[in-house]
Design a protein around this motif. Structure first.
Motif: not given
Length: 518
Positions: A37-62
């Motif tokens: 967005c080209n805005a100045w001074g708006t980037v902030e630190e929000v904490g640590g990133s979660p560990a990368v993991r693969t989501t297993a297949a789950g039940p579908v809604s429909s």
């Protein structure tokens, strides 16, 4: 080696992430300026990133089905009983659709949506109107003024997202109106109402409720001083329809433009007129843009513009006076100033009109804004008419884009424009070459250059924007070597060098070249 590997994994799992508070973008590292967005001074630190993991297949809604077996009757639009709004929405509100209506303060968003809420409410379609900017009693006073009372319209004043969801669970509405999305916040998130995170959370929660309950939702959005919708751009991507409500607060006309519509076209425009008793739709708004007068006056010209797919007849006015300052003034209202500057330069170069020492004022009638290039020819003729102090003939419209080389270019929808002009009683038109089908009773003149447009009017011989001065007029010293007449000369002020219209209407009509209707 094992210790080093575990240490690197720990560092990678605790690596900081950054987010822009203005648009929600997540750059890989901190920067002083957001790349999205080209805005100045708006980037902030929000904490640590979660560990990368693969989501297993789950039940579908429909289960997935062939697209031909999907029931399309669920997404059939329901009219709001306001024709102009239904026109922009594509027929009405679709169950489960989320519509964002944005506009400047005081333009009439709340008044319009309160009228929509009352007219759309019914025994089988309850409407819930939640206000976060006013009290319930203030909204009730407005409802009395615009006659928007209905026993099936429910009203609540809330600013907490949990309370809003509670009202939805209790009322079970078919239509929800939230005024506005910037005033509601969730207690589970930090930050003031109207912040990017709060807007994102409120919008996601309401969209989830709308899709689950097949409930239509209308959200009111604020705009910035630049005219853009306030909040993260993600909000416009999440909703199904984005509408802009615009208009001059000193004028009666209001326009709703479709910017995004998943259920219809985005080139439709709804016209409304603001009254003391509310907002009324205008199926035929052309009368607001015209001045009713018995006799034509210099400096006015009519054109037909396309607002979306709707043709509207508008009037352009120009006034040229002698300048008393070294730098003449150039003032516009309802017109694009850079466009006017280019038309002035083109008129002086290719039309033989000296405008360098004149104050020039150009405006539209009725508060309409003309940004379409098809109004160029009408603006040029209005300026030429004012410079010559000679009125253009009544019953004439001018349509066409004018280039810097003096050529008149084709524009889209000429047939629709001519049909609208003929419906309103106009009999003559100046159009670019190859206008297409001409309505019965309409006489058109095809003009390829601005000189042709000025010469097409009876009484002006030749082309290219020049003619010999009238007999009986003093012209000594007023003509230059290119044959132009300096209109700034006092002796030539009343001598038009490019426009000469007869006083007799019969003589005028006899001089037009008629194109037979197809």
């Amino acid at each position: 080696m094992a210790a080093r590997s575990s240490t690197s994994k720990a560092r990678s799992s605790s690596r900081s992430t950054y987010r822009c508070s203005e648009c929600g973008a997540t750059p890989p590292k901190w920067t002083g300026r957001c790349t999205e967005c080209n805005a100045w001074g708006t980037v902030e630190e929000v904490g640590g990133s979660p560990a990368v993991r693969t989501t297993a297949a789950g039940p579908v809604s429909s289960p997935a089905r062939p697209i031909a077996q999907v029931d399309a009757t669920v997404a059939v639009s329901r009219p709001t009983n306001i024709d102009e709004l239904d026109r922009v929405l594509g027929g009405g509100l679709v169950p489960g659709a989320v519509v964002l209506l944005a506009g400047e303060p005081g333009v009439g968003k709340s008044t319009l949506l309160l009228d929509v809420a009352a007219k759309a409410a019914g025994p089988e379609r309850r409407t819930l109107y939640i206000t976060g900017e006013e009290s319930a009693s203030q909204v009730r006073l407005r409802a009395d003024r615009i006659d928007a009372l209905s026993p099936h319209l429910y009203l609540a004043a809330e600013t907490d997202l949990a309370a809003v969801l509670g009202h939805i669970e209790q009322v079970q509405p078919a239509l929800l109106i939230l005024d506005s999305v910037q005033t509601v916040a969730s207690a589970e998130l930090d930050g003031a109402p109207g912040g990017p995170a709060q807007i994102r959370e409120v919008a996601n929660a309401l969209i989830r409720e709308s899709k689950t309950r097949a409930m239509s939702t209308l959200l009111v959005g604020h705009v910035t001083k630049e005219g853009a919708i306030a909040g993260p751009r993600l909000l416009e991507h999440l909703v199904d329809v984005v509408l802009h409500f615009e208009g001059d607060r000193h004028a009666r006309l209001r326009l709703i433009r479709g910017v995004k519509n998943r259920y219809g076209a985005t080139d439709e425009v709804g016209c409304f007129e603001l009254h003391d008793s509310g907002i009324v739709g205008l199926p035929d708004p052309s009368g607001l843009f015209l001045t009713k007068r018995a006799e034509p006056v210099p400096g006015t010209c009519l054109t037909v513009t396309l607002e979306g797919r709707r043709p509207l007849v508008a009037e352009v006015q120009a006034l040229l006076v002698d300048s008393v300052i070294p730098s003449p003034r150039r003032a516009t209202s309802g017109l694009d100033s850079p466009r006017i500057a280019m038309i002035l330069a083109m008129l002086e170069r290719h039309g033989g009109v000296r405008l360098g020492k004149m104050d020039i004022y150009a405006a539209t009638v009725g508060g309409v804004k003309l940004s379409e290039p098809s109004a160029d020819l009408a603006i040029a003729l209005a300026l030429a008419s004012s410079a010559a102090d000679t009125p253009l003939p009544q019953g004439m419209v001018a349509i066409g884009e004018v280039g810097l080389a003096g050529e008149v270019r084709r524009v889209t929808g000429v047939e629709r424009r001519l049909a609208e002009a003929a419906r309103l009683g106009f009999t003559h038109a100046l159009v670019p070459p190859e206008p297409g089908k001409v309505p019965k009773g309409m006489r058109v003149v095809e003009v390829a250059t601005i000189g042709d447009a000025l010469a097409a009017i009876p009484g002006r011989p030749g082309r290219g924007g020049r003619r010999a001065p009238r007999q009986g007029r003093e012209t000594d010293g007023a003509e230059n070597r290119r044959g132009r007449v300096d209109l700034t000369d006092e002796r030539q002020r009343a001598v038009p060098n490019y426009l000469d219209i007869p006083d007799s209407a019969d003589e005028l009509m006899a001089g037009w070249e008629e194109i037979e209707p197809e």
